[in-house]
Motif scaffolding. Sequence first.
Motif, PDB file in Angstrom:
ATOM      1  N   PHE A 243       0.870  -1.172   0.000  1.00  0.00           N
ATOM      2  CA  PHE A 243       0.000   0.000   0.000  1.00  0.00           C
ATOM      3  C   PHE A 243       0.904   1.217   0.000  1.00  0.00           C
ATOM      4  N   THR A 244       0.598   2.195  -0.844  1.00  0.00           N
ATOM      5  CA  THR A 244       1.301   3.473  -0.857  1.00  0.00           C
ATOM      6  C   THR A 244       0.256   4.579  -0.884  1.00  0.00           C
ATOM      7  N   GLY A 245       0.403   5.548   0.007  1.00  0.00           N
ATOM      8  CA  GLY A 245      -0.561   6.643   0.029  1.00  0.00           C
ATOM      9  C   GLY A 245      -0.244   7.647   1.111  1.00  0.00           C
ATOM     10  N   THR A 246      -1.284   8.308   1.601  1.00  0.00           N
ATOM     11  CA  THR A 246      -1.137   9.310   2.653  1.00  0.00           C
ATOM     12  C   THR A 246      -2.187   9.078   3.733  1.00  0.00           C
ATOM     13  N   THR A 247      -1.850   9.535   4.922  1.00  0.00           N
ATOM     14  CA  THR A 247      -2.808   9.600   6.015  1.00  0.00           C
ATOM     15  C   THR A 247      -2.831  11.032   6.507  1.00  0.00           C
TER      16      THR A 247
ATOM     17  N   ALA B  81      -2.517  -6.833  -8.974  1.00  0.00           N
ATOM     18  CA  ALA B  81      -3.685  -5.979  -9.200  1.00  0.00           C
ATOM     19  C   ALA B  81      -3.643  -4.779  -8.252  1.00  0.00           C
ATOM     20  N   ALA B  82      -3.658  -3.561  -8.832  1.00  0.00           N
ATOM     21  CA  ALA B  82      -3.641  -2.325  -8.046  1.00  0.00           C
ATOM     22  C   ALA B  82      -5.065  -1.793  -7.918  1.00  0.00           C
ATOM     23  N   ARG B  83      -5.446  -1.472  -6.681  1.00  0.00           N
ATOM     24  CA  ARG B  83      -6.792  -0.956  -6.421  1.00  0.00           C
ATOM     25  C   ARG B  83      -6.716   0.213  -5.453  1.00  0.00           C
ATOM     26  N   PRO B  84      -7.644   1.169  -5.591  1.00  0.00           N
ATOM     27  CA  PRO B  84      -7.698   2.241  -4.591  1.00  0.00           C
ATOM     28  C   PRO B  84      -8.114   1.657  -3.236  1.00  0.00           C
ATOM     29  N   ALA B  85      -7.561   2.221  -2.171  1.00  0.00           N
ATOM     30  CA  ALA B  85      -7.892   1.754  -0.822  1.00  0.00           C
ATOM     31  C   ALA B  85      -7.945   2.949   0.113  1.00  0.00           C
TER      32      ALA B  85
END
Length: 151
Positions: free
Chosen positions: A35-39, A62-66
């Motif tokens: 998972f790569t993103g921001t909090t 498979a890449a999905r938004p989370a």
Amino acid sequence: MGEFWPVADVLAYLAGTWHVERVVRDLASGAEGRFTGTTVFGPLDEPGLLSHESGTFTWQGAARPAERTLRYLPGAAPGTAAVRFSDGRPFHDLDLTTGRYVTDHPCAADLYRGEFTAYEEDRWRTVWRVGGPAKELVLTTDCTRMRSRTR
């Protein structure tokens, strides 16, 4: 990783935006996801912080938004937090006054054991070990504070 970073007030420490990198390992199958993103830990309509995590989770190609949302409320002791799911159900307590905290969260037949470690002012890690009849996972999340750039 280095020594622990004692945190006098976990809510003040977490406030702001963090870059998040998470590795999810399935110990039974050997599969690994990321998972790569921001909090963003922002204000609530009550004392505490609303944590909103968003990004991309890649599992088996498979890449999905989370995304997920948690509520961090003032804890029973000064400087601590009571973490709740977005619907208000209890998740776990959080106390980083020593720079490290271990907690459990039973979920159906599985047990989640979380270890939270603050390493410095702008870097902390969470490791959740999940065990039970249907799961054997390790989720390692590294968070780095994102600073706004000024000219």
